[in-house]
Design an enzyme around this catalytic site. Structure first.
Site, PDB file in Angstrom:
ATOM      1  N   CYS A 121       0.841  -1.212   0.000  1.00 32.70           N
ATOM      2  CA  CYS A 121       0.000   0.000   0.000  1.00 32.70           C
ATOM      3  C   CYS A 121       0.878   1.265   0.000  1.00 32.70           C
ATOM      4  CB  CYS A 121      -0.924  -0.004   1.219  1.00 32.70           C
ATOM      5  SG  CYS A 121      -1.925   1.486   1.306  1.00 32.70           S
ATOM      6  N   LYS A 176       1.877  -9.533  -0.408  1.00 31.25           N
ATOM      7  CA  LYS A 176       1.544  -8.780  -1.630  1.00 31.25           C
ATOM      8  C   LYS A 176       2.373  -7.509  -1.593  1.00 31.25           C
ATOM      9  CE  LYS A 176      -2.460  -6.973  -4.166  1.00 31.25           C
ATOM     10  NZ  LYS A 176      -2.346  -5.521  -3.990  1.00 31.25           N
ATOM     11  N   GLY A 219      -1.373  -6.271 -11.820  1.00 28.50           N
ATOM     12  CA  GLY A 219      -1.121  -4.952 -12.391  1.00 28.50           C
ATOM     13  C   GLY A 219      -1.544  -4.864 -13.834  1.00 28.50           C
TER      14      GLY A 219
HETATM   15  C1  LIG Z   1      -9.484   1.468  -4.793  1.00 27.49           C
HETATM   16  C2  LIG Z   1      -8.288   0.595  -4.536  1.00 27.49           C
HETATM   17  C3  LIG Z   1      -8.128   0.008  -3.288  1.00 27.49           C
HETATM   18  C4  LIG Z   1      -7.038  -0.831  -3.042  1.00 27.49           C
HETATM   19  N1  LIG Z   1      -6.921  -1.448  -1.815  1.00 27.49           N
HETATM   20  C5  LIG Z   1      -5.935  -2.368  -1.614  1.00 27.49           C
HETATM   21  C6  LIG Z   1      -5.871  -3.117  -0.394  1.00 27.49           C
HETATM   22  O1  LIG Z   1      -6.686  -2.972   0.516  1.00 27.49           O
HETATM   23  N2  LIG Z   1      -4.858  -4.027  -0.273  1.00 27.49           N
HETATM   24  C7  LIG Z   1      -3.936  -4.244  -1.277  1.00 27.49           C
HETATM   25  O2  LIG Z   1      -3.041  -5.101  -1.145  1.00 27.49           O
HETATM   26  N3  LIG Z   1      -3.986  -3.538  -2.424  1.00 27.49           N
HETATM   27  C8  LIG Z   1      -4.967  -2.634  -2.610  1.00 27.49           C
HETATM   28  N4  LIG Z   1      -5.045  -1.987  -3.812  1.00 27.49           N
HETATM   29  C9  LIG Z   1      -4.100  -2.347  -4.895  1.00 27.49           C
HETATM   30  C10 LIG Z   1      -4.681  -3.458  -5.774  1.00 27.49           C
HETATM   31  O3  LIG Z   1      -4.951  -4.631  -5.036  1.00 27.49           O
HETATM   32  C11 LIG Z   1      -3.721  -3.802  -6.932  1.00 27.49           C
HETATM   33  O4  LIG Z   1      -2.507  -4.268  -6.405  1.00 27.49           O
HETATM   34  C12 LIG Z   1      -3.439  -2.612  -7.831  1.00 27.49           C
HETATM   35  O5  LIG Z   1      -4.627  -1.876  -8.101  1.00 27.49           O
HETATM   36  C13 LIG Z   1      -2.792  -3.037  -9.135  1.00 27.49           C
HETATM   37  O6  LIG Z   1      -3.626  -3.877  -9.883  1.00 27.49           O
HETATM   38  P1  LIG Z   1      -4.499  -3.304 -11.136  1.00 27.49           P
HETATM   39  O7  LIG Z   1      -3.537  -2.552 -12.019  1.00 27.49           O
HETATM   40  O8  LIG Z   1      -5.065  -4.535 -11.753  1.00 27.49           O
HETATM   41  O9  LIG Z   1      -5.527  -2.374 -10.556  1.00 27.49           O
HETATM   42  C14 LIG Z   1      -6.081  -1.090  -4.052  1.00 27.49           C
HETATM   43  C15 LIG Z   1      -6.242  -0.478  -5.298  1.00 27.49           C
HETATM   44  C16 LIG Z   1      -7.322   0.341  -5.560  1.00 27.49           C
HETATM   45  C17 LIG Z   1      -7.478   0.953  -6.923  1.00 27.49           C
END
Ligand SMILES: Cc1cc2nc3c(=O)[nH]c(=O)nc-3n(C[C@H](O)[C@H](O)[C@H](O)COP(=O)(O)O)c2cc1C
Length: 321
Positions: free
Chosen positions: A100, A139, A201
């Site tokens: 995060c 993660k 990602g």
């Molecule tokens: C609105 C939002 C909330 C997220 N909350 C978390 C979370 O609680 N824990 C976590 O490990 N990643 C969190 N992430 C990251 C996502 O799990 C992911 O790693 C990131 O969005 C990249 O993947 P993507 O490109 O497919 O979106 C969050 C991302 C977004 C956009």
């Protein structure tokens, strides 16, 4: 001996403010192999914070839901595992957040900031593995910034500590959600580790799924923003794997799904909360649909669920015509 194979699983990412019971159930319906709660603070669980405890509520109907934790104090993590997490029989996996990038979290040395402290990462991984029989994953991101990328080091620390699998989001802490995720880094991690690596990602389509699997050799994927407003993506990917084909989602199916999502929300949460939370889901679901900006504007003004359902029905009929 814990089962090691993740076997090309397609998982729903932990998403703060998004992966509540209703959205997790919908993603399961479309084929998500695992889902996760949003990140939950170990410290808040340690102090019995009621709102935080609500975040680890898992409904009876859920079959594949798991919990994501964040924190930085191994003693707190140990106590939370023993008292709050291990007793939840339904969950098979615990994800630990080391990715995060939000300042509210990183300023306490938590989330992606942990990557700056590999010895603490080791302590946390060992604490997790020693204090639960559930599968543990971490993660994480590429590192803090372009000049500090230590994802291979962190992955190896986790592997040596006995962590079951690694989930890598191909961006740095500094990038937040900008730029393009670096899939070659995911390949590098996959080649460096023996434990399974899950790629995360920028997977927004079946084509992205095919490409990331080919490019990285990962053991599975985790969908995040690509599933927001598009839980159908799980089914499309699974259909593609099985048959080599998949169907585009029709507007009417999307609105039917919005209505089901709304009703599921109302089953588990207070109406006023559902009304505000569904506004953002509806904006994701309806992006690109015919005359949908007017629908969104109108829904955002309404605070009565019956009026909202009426509006959705009318809009659905307009798509049929
Ligand atoms: C609105 C939002 C909330 C997220 N909350 C978390 C979370 O609680 N824990 C976590 O490990 N990643 C969190 N992430 C990251 C996502 O799990 C992911 O790693 C990131 O969005 C990249 O993947 P993507 O490109 O497919 O979106 C969050 C991302 C977004 C956009």
């Amino acid at each position: 001996m814990k089962e090691q194979s993740i076997d090309k699983q397609i998982m729903l990412a932990p998403l703060a403010g998004v992966t509540d019971v209703s959205f997790r159930l919908i993603c399961e319906k479309y084929g998500a192999d695992k889902t996760f709660t949003e990140m939950v603070s170990c410290k808040a669980l340690y102090y019995d914070n009621k709102k935080t405890e609500d975040l680890i509520f898992i409904a009876d109907e859920e079959k594949h839901c798991n919990i994501q934790l964040f924190g930085s104090d191994p003693l707190v993590i140990k106590k939370v595992l023993k008292e709050k997490i291990n007793p939840i029989d339904k969950i098979t996996d615990i994800s630990f957040n080391m990715g995060c990038p939000v300042p509210k979290v990183t300023k306490n040395g938590e989330g992606s900031q942990l990557m700056a402290n590999p010895s603490l990462v080791r302590d946390i991984c060992e604490t997790l593995v020693e204090n639960t029989d559930k599968k543990v994953n971490i993660k994480f991101r590429l590192g803090l910034d372009e000049d500090y990328k230590n994802f291979v080091q962190i992955g190896k620390i986790a592997q040596n500590a006995g962590v079951d699998y690694a989930i890598l989001h191909g961006r740095t802490k500094k990038q937040m959600y900008t730029g393009k995720a670096d899939w070659t880094a995911i390949k590098e991690l996959k080649q460096a580790l023996d434990i399974p690596v899950i790629a995360n990602g920028d997977i927004f389509s079946v084509e992205d799924y095919i490409e990331i699997m080919e490019e990285t050799g990962a053991d599975g994927v985790m969908l995040a923003r690509g599933a927001m407003g598009n839980p159908f993506l799980f089914k499309q990917i699974k259909d593609y794997i099985k048959t080599g084909n998949y169907k585009k989602t029709r507007g009417i199916e999307i609105i039917d799904q919005v209505i089901e999502h709304y009703n599921l929300g109302l089953k588990y949460k207070r109406e006023d909360l559902v009304i505000t939370q569904m506004r953002k889901h509806i904006s994701w679901y309806t992006k690109g649909l015919k005359n949908s900006s007017k629908l969104r504007q109108e829904i955002n003004m309404l605070n009565d669920k019956d009026q909202i359902f009426d509006l959705l029905d009318k809009y659905r009929n307009s798509l049929e015509g």
